[in-house]
Write an enzyme that holds these catalytic residues in place. Structure first.
Site, PDB file in Angstrom:
ATOM      1  N   ASN A   1      13.232  19.614 115.726  1.00  0.00           N
ATOM      2  CA  ASN A   1      13.043  20.957 115.476  1.00  0.00           C
ATOM      3  C   ASN A   1      12.043  21.589 114.621  1.00  0.00           C
ATOM      4  O   ASN A   1      11.951  20.944 113.302  1.00  0.00           O
ATOM      5  CB  ASN A   1      14.581  21.520 115.204  1.00  0.00           C
ATOM      6  CG  ASN A   1      14.552  23.060 115.019  1.00  0.00           C
ATOM      7  OD1 ASN A   1      14.090  23.742 115.852  1.00  0.00           O
ATOM      8  ND2 ASN A   1      14.753  23.639 113.881  1.00  0.00           N
TER       9      ASN A   1
ATOM     10  N   PRO B   1      10.725  14.057 112.527  1.00  0.00           N
ATOM     11  CA  PRO B   1      11.864  14.753 112.780  1.00  0.00           C
ATOM     12  C   PRO B   1      11.546  16.402 112.227  1.00  0.00           C
ATOM     13  O   PRO B   1      10.518  16.692 112.026  1.00  0.00           O
ATOM     14  CB  PRO B   1      12.871  14.122 111.668  1.00  0.00           C
ATOM     15  CG  PRO B   1      11.916  13.507 110.793  1.00  0.00           C
ATOM     16  CD  PRO B   1      10.756  13.103 111.355  1.00  0.00           C
ATOM     17  N   HIS B   2      12.567  17.126 112.265  1.00  0.00           N
ATOM     18  CA  HIS B   2      12.396  18.565 111.894  1.00  0.00           C
ATOM     19  C   HIS B   2      11.522  18.942 110.615  1.00  0.00           C
ATOM     20  O   HIS B   2      11.633  18.121 109.587  1.00  0.00           O
ATOM     21  CB  HIS B   2      14.126  19.261 111.793  1.00  0.00           C
ATOM     22  CG  HIS B   2      14.828  18.588 110.836  1.00  0.00           C
ATOM     23  ND1 HIS B   2      15.388  17.179 110.920  1.00  0.00           N
ATOM     24  CD2 HIS B   2      15.198  18.785 109.496  1.00  0.00           C
ATOM     25  CE1 HIS B   2      16.289  16.988 109.985  1.00  0.00           C
ATOM     26  NE2 HIS B   2      16.136  17.808 109.108  1.00  0.00           N
ATOM     27  N   LEU B   3      11.050  20.117 110.766  1.00  0.00           N
ATOM     28  CA  LEU B   3      10.499  20.850 109.695  1.00  0.00           C
ATOM     29  C   LEU B   3       8.987  20.165 109.083  1.00  0.00           C
ATOM     30  O   LEU B   3       8.751  20.066 107.865  1.00  0.00           O
ATOM     31  CB  LEU B   3      11.183  20.960 108.701  1.00  0.00           C
ATOM     32  CG  LEU B   3      12.585  21.995 108.793  1.00  0.00           C
ATOM     33  CD1 LEU B   3      13.567  22.126 107.885  1.00  0.00           C
ATOM     34  CD2 LEU B   3      12.128  23.263 109.761  1.00  0.00           C
TER      35      LEU B   3
END
Length: 184
Positions: free
Chosen positions: A73, A89-91
């Site tokens: 995400n 992974p995210h960010l």
């Protein structure tokens, strides 16, 4: 070479694309890949087989993802080559970089691609500092590298295979193979 190859590739859509995904330009999506809602992809780009992308990612042009790549995400990718079995992974933001196989980024990883003073990026090759001739150039990451969360890698750095980068550090220098880098 990546730009040339992506410009010539055939467009395929063998994976699953959820509702609320925007795809512009020539994009190939491999079998078994899932593009989650809110993702925006600008081609040319190629996404391998059995990948999971999103939700809410921005895949900019000239991105090439191998097989079994996971992009979480809020991730932005720009002009990167990512080999098989890598997880972003995210960010996170990865720009103008080459990432090997089996790399795992911690949340909030940033591979910077522009010097603060806006000068060309330099890299060390055989002990000599070489001007790339490019204003934008990220990092070269070897296979089996593990990043802690919130790591920032400065432009033009190389991280050797099998290395571990501790959480929260800024990578200012090249990291040799099989190293543990804590920023000191």
């Amino acid at each position: 070479a990546n730009k040339k190859l992506l410009g010539e590739m055939p467009e395929t859509r063998a994976g699953t694309v959820e509702h609320n995904v925007t795809i512009k330009g020539k994009v190939s999506i491999g079998k078994g890949t899932r593009i989650k809602s809110g993702t925006y992809i600008e081609g040319p780009a190629v996404i391998g087989e059995n990948c999971t992308i999103g939700p809410n990612c921005f895949i900019r042009n000239y991105v090439a993802l191998g097989n079994n790549v996971k992009v979480g995400n809020g991730v932005e990718l720009k002009n990167v080559i990512i080999f098989d079995n890598t997880c972003v992974p995210h960010l996170s933001y990865l720009g103008d970089s080459v990432i090997g196989e089996n790399v795992n980024f911690g949340a909030g990883a940033v591979l910077t691609n522009l010097r603060f003073d806006d000068k060309n990026i330099k890299v060390t090759v055989n002990g000599k500092l070489i001007d790339t001739g490019k204003r934008k150039f990220g990092a070269i990451i070897g296979d089996n590298v593990k990043f802690g969360s919130h790591v920032v890698v400065n432009p033009g750095r190389k991280i050797g295979a099998g290395s571990f980068i501790f959480p929260g550090v800024v990578v200012y220098k090249d990291v040799p193979d099989n190293s543990k880098y804590d920023g000191k």
